[in-house]
Design an enzyme around this catalytic site. Structure first.
Site: not given
Length: 145
Positions: A5, A56, A74, A122
């Site tokens: 994550h 998260e 990003h 993105e």
């Protein structure tokens, strides 16, 4: 090894969960309050964490806003049709900050959206829109399904 994550801090957890789930189509995978530490963690993603990476969302109860800084870039999501996705994101109240189209100095089709805290996301076209689209400069992307 695999990516599990990415963590980002958010100022309003419910608003962020709403954006990632209702606007981008992710699922709330789990959420837990930590009263002793005065924070809540919520994990969102496109599938089970055993096989898919997640985001998260960390909410510190005493902080409602963060400075994004200039080091963060990003999150990238692979989408089969970013043109349709951007139209749906706008219809759901999301903010498209760069309309779909070819990236500068390449042919990969991309777009950018912004979450409620200003984080950039993105969108990368995973299927060519026409036969002229090249795939040689395509970056690996996470599948949205």
């Amino acid at each position: 090894m695999r990516i599990l994550h990415t963590m980002i801090r958010v100022g309003d957890l419910d608003r962020s969960i709403s954006f990632y789930c209702e606007v981008l189509g992710m699922q709330l995978l789990r959420r837990k309050d930590y009263p002793g530490g005065k924070f809540t963690l919520a994990f969102v993603g496109f599938g089970d964490e055993a096989t898919h990476p997640a985001i998260e969302l960390t909410y510190n109860w005493d902080t409602d806003k963060y400075d994004l800084g200039n080091g963060y870039g990003h999150i990238a999501l692979g989408i089969e049709d970013i043109y349709k996705a951007c139209a749906e994101i706008k219809a759901r109240g999301g903010k498209v900050t760069r309309e779909p189209g070819p990236m500068k100095h390449g042919t990969t089709e991309i777009a950018f959206v912004e979450d409620p805290d200003g984080y950039k996301i993105e969108l990368i076209q995973t299927k060519p829109q026409n036969s002229e689209s090249a795939t040689s400069d395509r970056e690996p992307a996470i599948s949205s399904t």
